[in-house]
Design an enzyme around this catalytic site. Structure first.
Site, PDB file in Angstrom:
ATOM      1  N   THR A 209       2.896  -2.100  -4.290  1.00  0.00           N
ATOM      2  CA  THR A 209       3.432  -3.068  -3.342  1.00  0.00           C
ATOM      3  C   THR A 209       2.904  -2.795  -1.941  1.00  0.00           C
ATOM      4  O   THR A 209       2.603  -1.665  -1.584  1.00  0.00           O
ATOM      5  CB  THR A 209       4.978  -3.003  -3.292  1.00  0.00           C
ATOM      6  OG1 THR A 209       5.382  -1.683  -2.918  1.00  0.00           O
ATOM      7  CG2 THR A 209       5.596  -3.391  -4.618  1.00  0.00           C
ATOM      8  N   ASN A 211       4.327  -2.937   1.736  1.00  0.00           N
ATOM      9  CA  ASN A 211       5.688  -2.905   2.278  1.00  0.00           C
ATOM     10  C   ASN A 211       5.706  -3.267   3.747  1.00  0.00           C
ATOM     11  O   ASN A 211       4.905  -2.754   4.517  1.00  0.00           O
ATOM     12  CB  ASN A 211       6.278  -1.504   2.123  1.00  0.00           C
ATOM     13  CG  ASN A 211       6.233  -1.016   0.681  1.00  0.00           C
ATOM     14  OD1 ASN A 211       6.025  -1.803  -0.238  1.00  0.00           O
ATOM     15  ND2 ASN A 211       6.406   0.264   0.498  1.00  0.00           N
ATOM     16  N   GLU A 260       9.075  -5.543  -0.084  1.00  0.00           N
ATOM     17  CA  GLU A 260       7.976  -4.972  -0.864  1.00  0.00           C
ATOM     18  C   GLU A 260       7.312  -6.097  -1.640  1.00  0.00           C
ATOM     19  O   GLU A 260       7.947  -6.692  -2.510  1.00  0.00           O
ATOM     20  CB  GLU A 260       8.495  -3.960  -1.873  1.00  0.00           C
ATOM     21  CG  GLU A 260       9.120  -2.708  -1.281  1.00  0.00           C
ATOM     22  CD  GLU A 260       9.356  -1.685  -2.385  1.00  0.00           C
ATOM     23  OE1 GLU A 260       8.765  -0.603  -2.311  1.00  0.00           O
ATOM     24  OE2 GLU A 260      10.102  -1.990  -3.328  1.00  0.00           O
TER      25      GLU A 260
END
Ligand code: RBF
Ligand code: MG
Length: 333
Positions: A209, A211, A260
């Protein structure tokens, strides 16, 4: 757009503007109608097209303890106004000297002597000056006294009778209804921020991810969303499909609140870039899972669901993609 933070010593080139006045947090379609009317009048008169707005947002000044609530933090609001093509943004500092002025002095000292406005456009519920004691009638009296023009918009609603209001947009986002927020905004609401380094756990479970922290942005309903994301520090936005979790990651004892974003079709390393993430649809609330296997299986299903949603989604993404409603505007002075 010239962005000014002061109302004294204003350059002649931006005096004599036709300006819409308001907080304009969100720059929703109602705001765009009011600002657009100022644009039409400015264009017809060959004058600069402006807005007068306040930063910090007055609510944040009177409620310093309030949770973040902005739909469009300062810099984002400025960038969106620039996109609409404004000539000048008077982002007046909402400090004691400004907000304790009686309405008449606000009009005389700031709108007339300071900014030299030729014409003002506001919504019918516009209130200004110390304790919001001034209203459209007060402003009309000042306009007659000083010889500037005044146009006033009645409240406008969309086809379904939903009124354009920043408070409503905030409510829709806080209750997990981003598609309704988008109807009032004329575009999907988005969060913009710099991609931070994370704990890299996402990689190890197969769903890396990017973030971002929420900063001054309002906190929408925690949970999983179908999103579109675009890197905004290099040329025009190119939107790519994603799924995002917004929350504190109870399964892995996350602490900070994060957005995320997992990009569905793989992604370059976005670390350090500025990402704009448009919330398209709420998929499910955030949950605490018994272990990473259960979390991983659920995220795989979230990805499938996000793909389905995005495949048929038509939500506009940029300000200006949808025209504001015509609305009822009356020239008062
Ligand atoms: N963490 C949770 O604790 N509960 C969740 O319901 C949850 N859902 C997620 C859904 C998606 C689509 C993604 C990308 C992440 C989700 N996470 C959730 C966050 C996950 O714990 C985190 O990305 C990894 O642990 C890496 O920090
Ligand atoms: Mg991560």
């Amino acid at each position: 757009m010239r962005l000014l933070r002061h109302y004294t010593d204003v350059a002649d080139s931006v005096r004599g503007a036709v300006a819409a006045i308001g907080n304009f947090d969100g720059l929703h379609l109602g705001h765009q109608a009011v600002i657009g009317e100022a644009g039409r009048l400015a264009h017809a008169a060959g004058r600069p097209w402006g807005v007068v707005t306040f930063e910090p947002h007055p609510y944040a000044v009177f409620h310093p303890e309030a949770a973040p609530f902005r739909l469009t933090p300062f810099r984002i609001k400025a960038a969106l106004l620039d996109t609409l093509g404004l000539d000048v943004g008077f982002f007046l500092p909402f400090d004691e000297a400004l907000h304790t002025r009686p309405p008449e002095a606000f009009a005389d000292d700031i709108l007339v002597d300071g900014l030299g406005l030729a014409h003002v456009v506001v919504g019918e519920d516009f209130a200004f000056g110390h304790r919001r004691a001034g209203d459209v009638a007060t402003l009309a009296a000042a306009a007659r006294r000083h010889g500037f023009g005044l146009s006033v918009f009645s409240k406008i609603t969309d086809d379904a009778g939903l009124s354009y209001s920043s408070t409503k947009v905030r409510h829709f986002l806080a209750s997990g209804q981003p598609h309704l927020a988008a109807r009032l905004l004329g575009r999907a609401w988005n969060i913009e921020g710099r991609v931070e380094g994370g704990d890299r756990r996402g990689r190890t479970i197969g769903f890396p991810t990017a973030n971002i922290a929420l900063g001054d942005h309002l906190v929408p309903a925690h949970g999983v969303y179908a999103v579109r994301a675009a890197v905004v520090d290099e040329g025009p936005a190119r939107w790519i499909a994603g799924v995002a979790n917004l929350g504190r990651r109870p399964t892995v004892d996350g602490k900070s609140l994060l957005l995320e974003v997992h990009l569905l079709d793989g992604a370059p390393d976005l670390y350090g870039r500025h990402l704009r993430v448009a919330l398209i649809e709420f998929v499910r609330p955030e949950k605490k899972f018994d272990g990473l296997d259960a979390l991983r299986a659920q995220i795989a299903r979230d990805c499938e669901q996000a793909r389905r949603v995005l495949a048929s989604d038509q939500t506009p993404l940029a300000v200006g993609d949808r025209a504001p409603p015509p609305g009822a505007v009356e020239r008062i002075v």
